[in-house]
Scaffold this active site. Sequence first.
Site, mmCIF file in Angstrom:
data_model
loop_
_atom_site.group_PDB
_atom_site.id
_atom_site.type_symbol
_atom_site.label_atom_id
_atom_site.label_comp_id
_atom_site.label_asym_id
_atom_site.label_seq_id
_atom_site.Cartn_x
_atom_site.Cartn_y
_atom_site.Cartn_z
ATOM 1 N N THR A 76 -21.353 -20.000 34.518
ATOM 2 C CA THR A 76 -21.925 -18.558 34.451
ATOM 3 C C THR A 76 -21.633 -17.951 35.845
ATOM 4 O O THR A 76 -21.800 -18.636 36.886
ATOM 5 C CB THR A 76 -23.239 -18.372 34.118
ATOM 6 N N ASP A 77 -21.275 -16.756 35.727
ATOM 7 C CA ASP A 77 -21.072 -15.730 37.123
ATOM 8 C C ASP A 77 -22.460 -15.615 37.501
ATOM 9 O O ASP A 77 -22.735 -15.206 38.708
ATOM 10 C CB ASP A 77 -20.292 -14.714 36.805
ATOM 11 N N GLU A 78 -23.667 -15.764 36.986
ATOM 12 C CA GLU A 78 -24.886 -15.499 37.305
ATOM 13 C C GLU A 78 -25.344 -16.445 38.350
ATOM 14 O O GLU A 78 -26.309 -15.951 39.198
ATOM 15 C CB GLU A 78 -26.054 -15.637 36.146
ATOM 16 N N TYR A 83 -32.900 -19.257 34.745
ATOM 17 C CA TYR A 83 -31.571 -19.747 34.162
ATOM 18 C C TYR A 83 -30.550 -19.957 34.924
ATOM 19 O O TYR A 83 -29.811 -21.151 35.024
ATOM 20 C CB TYR A 83 -31.375 -18.797 33.027
ATOM 21 N N LYS A 123 -28.332 -23.482 36.053
ATOM 22 C CA LYS A 123 -26.867 -23.561 36.047
ATOM 23 C C LYS A 123 -26.332 -23.801 37.498
ATOM 24 O O LYS A 123 -25.424 -24.626 37.479
ATOM 25 C CB LYS A 123 -26.295 -22.334 35.443
HETATM 26 P P1 NAD Z 1 -25.948 -20.952 22.974
HETATM 27 O O1 NAD Z 1 -27.272 -20.998 23.383
HETATM 28 O O2 NAD Z 1 -25.235 -19.891 21.972
HETATM 29 O O3 NAD Z 1 -25.566 -22.604 22.468
HETATM 30 C C1 NAD Z 1 -26.053 -23.468 23.256
HETATM 31 C C2 NAD Z 1 -25.932 -24.824 22.306
HETATM 32 O O4 NAD Z 1 -26.470 -26.096 23.179
HETATM 33 C C3 NAD Z 1 -26.554 -24.650 21.053
HETATM 34 O O5 NAD Z 1 -25.937 -25.001 19.957
HETATM 35 C C4 NAD Z 1 -27.811 -25.611 21.257
HETATM 36 O O6 NAD Z 1 -28.210 -26.327 20.107
HETATM 37 C C5 NAD Z 1 -27.198 -26.843 22.341
HETATM 38 N N1 NAD Z 1 -28.230 -27.312 23.070
HETATM 39 C C6 NAD Z 1 -29.256 -26.763 23.769
HETATM 40 N N2 NAD Z 1 -29.905 -27.982 24.372
HETATM 41 C C7 NAD Z 1 -29.178 -29.315 24.127
HETATM 42 C C8 NAD Z 1 -29.343 -30.239 24.431
HETATM 43 N N3 NAD Z 1 -30.367 -30.750 25.137
HETATM 44 N N4 NAD Z 1 -28.628 -31.322 23.933
HETATM 45 C C9 NAD Z 1 -27.721 -30.915 22.944
HETATM 46 N N5 NAD Z 1 -27.188 -29.931 22.814
HETATM 47 C C10 NAD Z 1 -28.214 -28.730 23.146
HETATM 48 O O7 NAD Z 1 -25.004 -20.770 24.411
HETATM 49 P P2 NAD Z 1 -23.532 -20.004 24.721
HETATM 50 O O8 NAD Z 1 -23.832 -18.754 24.847
HETATM 51 O O9 NAD Z 1 -22.438 -20.633 23.749
HETATM 52 O O10 NAD Z 1 -23.336 -20.529 26.060
HETATM 53 C C11 NAD Z 1 -22.573 -22.008 26.156
HETATM 54 C C12 NAD Z 1 -22.399 -22.260 27.531
HETATM 55 O O11 NAD Z 1 -21.756 -21.262 28.308
HETATM 56 C C13 NAD Z 1 -23.773 -22.444 28.438
HETATM 57 O O12 NAD Z 1 -23.598 -23.548 29.214
HETATM 58 C C14 NAD Z 1 -23.963 -21.210 29.164
HETATM 59 O O13 NAD Z 1 -24.431 -21.527 30.334
HETATM 60 C C15 NAD Z 1 -22.331 -20.889 29.246
HETATM 61 N N6 NAD Z 1 -22.374 -19.479 29.569
HETATM 62 C C16 NAD Z 1 -22.378 -18.734 28.552
HETATM 63 C C17 NAD Z 1 -22.320 -17.194 28.655
HETATM 64 C C18 NAD Z 1 -22.577 -16.135 27.549
HETATM 65 O O14 NAD Z 1 -22.206 -14.968 27.903
HETATM 66 N N7 NAD Z 1 -23.063 -16.511 26.392
HETATM 67 C C19 NAD Z 1 -21.791 -16.548 29.925
HETATM 68 C C20 NAD Z 1 -21.399 -17.597 30.966
HETATM 69 C C21 NAD Z 1 -21.661 -18.852 30.637
HETATM 70 P P1 TYD Z 2 -28.110 -10.567 28.020
HETATM 71 O O1 TYD Z 2 -27.284 -10.474 26.899
HETATM 72 O O2 TYD Z 2 -29.476 -11.460 27.909
HETATM 73 O O3 TYD Z 2 -27.438 -11.355 29.066
HETATM 74 P P2 TYD Z 2 -27.429 -11.822 30.603
HETATM 75 O O4 TYD Z 2 -28.804 -11.153 31.063
HETATM 76 O O5 TYD Z 2 -27.462 -13.068 30.820
HETATM 77 O O6 TYD Z 2 -26.832 -10.843 31.648
HETATM 78 O O7 TYD Z 2 -28.508 -9.403 28.708
HETATM 79 C C1 TYD Z 2 -27.398 -8.449 29.114
HETATM 80 C C2 TYD Z 2 -27.886 -7.213 29.704
HETATM 81 O O8 TYD Z 2 -28.776 -6.379 28.709
HETATM 82 C C3 TYD Z 2 -28.874 -7.580 30.808
HETATM 83 O O9 TYD Z 2 -28.854 -6.516 31.965
HETATM 84 C C4 TYD Z 2 -30.291 -7.304 30.060
HETATM 85 C C5 TYD Z 2 -29.900 -6.270 29.204
HETATM 86 N N1 TYD Z 2 -30.827 -6.515 27.903
HETATM 87 C C6 TYD Z 2 -31.379 -4.992 27.574
HETATM 88 O O10 TYD Z 2 -31.520 -3.963 28.202
HETATM 89 N N2 TYD Z 2 -32.207 -5.120 26.420
HETATM 90 C C7 TYD Z 2 -32.459 -6.380 25.601
HETATM 91 O O11 TYD Z 2 -33.248 -6.467 24.390
HETATM 92 C C8 TYD Z 2 -31.598 -7.718 25.994
HETATM 93 C C9 TYD Z 2 -31.725 -8.912 25.130
HETATM 94 C C10 TYD Z 2 -30.931 -7.504 27.242
#
Ligand code: NAD
Ligand code: TYD
Length: 350
Positions: free
Chosen positions: A132-134, A157, A161
Site C-alpha cells: 500500500t501507499d500508506e 495497519y 504492511k
Molecule cells: P480484504 O480485506 O478485502 O481481503 C483480505 C483477504 O485476506 C480476505 O479474503 C481474508 O479472508 C484473507 N485473509 C486475512 N487473513 C488471512 C490469513 N491469516 N490467511 C489467509 N487469508 C487471510 O483486502 P483487500 O482490500 O482486497 O486488500 C488486499 C491487499 O491489498 C492487502 O494486502 C492490502 O494491504 C493491499 N492494499 C489494499 C488497498 C485497498 O484500497 N483495499 C490499497 C493498497 C493495498
Molecule cells: P478507508 O476506506 O478506511 O481507507 P484508508 O483509511 O486506508 O485510506 O478510508 C478512506 C478515507 O475515508 C479516510 O480518510 C478515512 C475516511 N472515512 C470516513 O470519513 N468515514 C468512514 O466511515 C470511513 C470508513 C472512512
Amino acid sequence: MTKSILITGGAGFIGSHCVRHFVKKYPDYPIINFDALTYAGNIESLSDVDNLPNYEFVKGDIRDAELVSSLFDKHNIDSVIHFAAESHVDRSITNPIDFVETNVLGTCTLLNVAKTKWGDNLDNKMFYHISTDEVYGSLGTTGYFVEDTPYDPRSPYSASKASSDHFVRAYHHTYGLPILISNCSNNYGPYQFPEKLIPLMINNIIKEEPLPVYGDGLNIRDWLMVTDHVEAIDVVYHQGKQGETYNIGGNNERTNLDLVHALCDLVDKKLGREEGHSRSLVTFVKDRPGHDRRYAIDAEKIKNDLGWEPRYTVEQGLEETIAWYLENTEWLAHITSGEYQKYYDKQYKS
Ligand code: NAD
Ligand code: TYD
C-alpha cells in the site's frame, strides 16, 4: 510459459478481481486461491469462475507453514501473488496485534516456505507482494509518493504492511528470493466490503442512513478502480524487473467530502430522488486517531518502464461501482449481516 500461481487472499476484494482476471485470461495457468475466509473473505464473489478447470480454492491460514508447504508440493507452485492481509485501518487501531499476526508473521511464513521449497532452483520463480501507499506516511498539500520515498508508517495497519515489505526485500537481498512489490493507492469497485469509505457510503445512501465523515472531511485519497489495479498487477507480474518496486495510482485525488457528495448525487440520480436529497445525510463524526491527511502516488515509473496507466476517471469508476451495488443487493445483504453488523454498531453507534 505456464505458471502455477498461489494467490493468497483471493476471496477478498482485490484478490477476487485478480483471481477472476488471471483464471479467465490465462487458462493454462493453474490458479490456487488460498484464503482463510475471515470476515473480509467471501467466496461468493467468485461464483462465476469456481467451476473453471484451472481454478481451485483452498481454505487456510497463511501462518500455517505445513499447509502452505503441502500446497507448494501438490501444485508445484512457482509464483505467489500475496494479497492476504488484515486491511482496515480502523480495525488496526482497535486490534493492532491481529495485524502483526497476519501481515507480518503471515508474510514471513509464506516467504520462508517459498525459500525452503524453491531452494536454489529459482528459475521462473516469483514472490509478488501486494502493498500500500500508506507505508510512505502522510503528505501535506503538495508532493507525491515515489518508489524511494522513505517509509514513515503512522497507523498499526501501515506499520504492519511496512514491516512485511521490509521482510520481502530482506529475503531478496539475503537469500536471493525473486521478488516484486507494488504499492498502490486506495482501491474501489465491485465486491468491496462495506467497512471501507466508498461501499459504506453507497450502502448508507441507498438505505438513507447517516453518512459518517471523519473530522473535517478534507483528507485526500488517490482513488484507483480495482480493475485498473488488476491490469497493473498483470503487467508487473509478467514484465516487472525482479527485485523492483512499482507504485500504482489512479491520478484521481479527491477530498473525502467531495467524494461523498459525488456518491450522493450519482445515487440520487440513479434512484430518481430529488437533487441534493442524500447530501443532507452527511454527518461529521469524531476523527480517526492519527488520521493521515493526504496520500498521492507518482505513477511515472510503471508508466515509463512498463507502459501501464489507469483507464478510469473516478467519475466513470463510481458510476460503474454504484450500478454494481444497486444490482447486487443480495451480495451486500449477505456480507452486512452478522459479525459486520456488530462491528458497525460498535464503530459508529457507541
Ligand atoms: P480484504 O480485506 O478485502 O481481503 C483480505 C483477504 O485476506 C480476505 O479474503 C481474508 O479472508 C484473507 N485473509 C486475512 N487473513 C488471512 C490469513 N491469516 N490467511 C489467509 N487469508 C487471510 O483486502 P483487500 O482490500 O482486497 O486488500 C488486499 C491487499 O491489498 C492487502 O494486502 C492490502 O494491504 C493491499 N492494499 C489494499 C488497498 C485497498 O484500497 N483495499 C490499497 C493498497 C493495498
Ligand atoms: P478507508 O476506506 O478506511 O481507507 P484508508 O483509511 O486506508 O485510506 O478510508 C478512506 C478515507 O475515508 C479516510 O480518510 C478515512 C475516511 N472515512 C470516513 O470519513 N468515514 C468512514 O466511515 C470511513 C470508513 C472512512
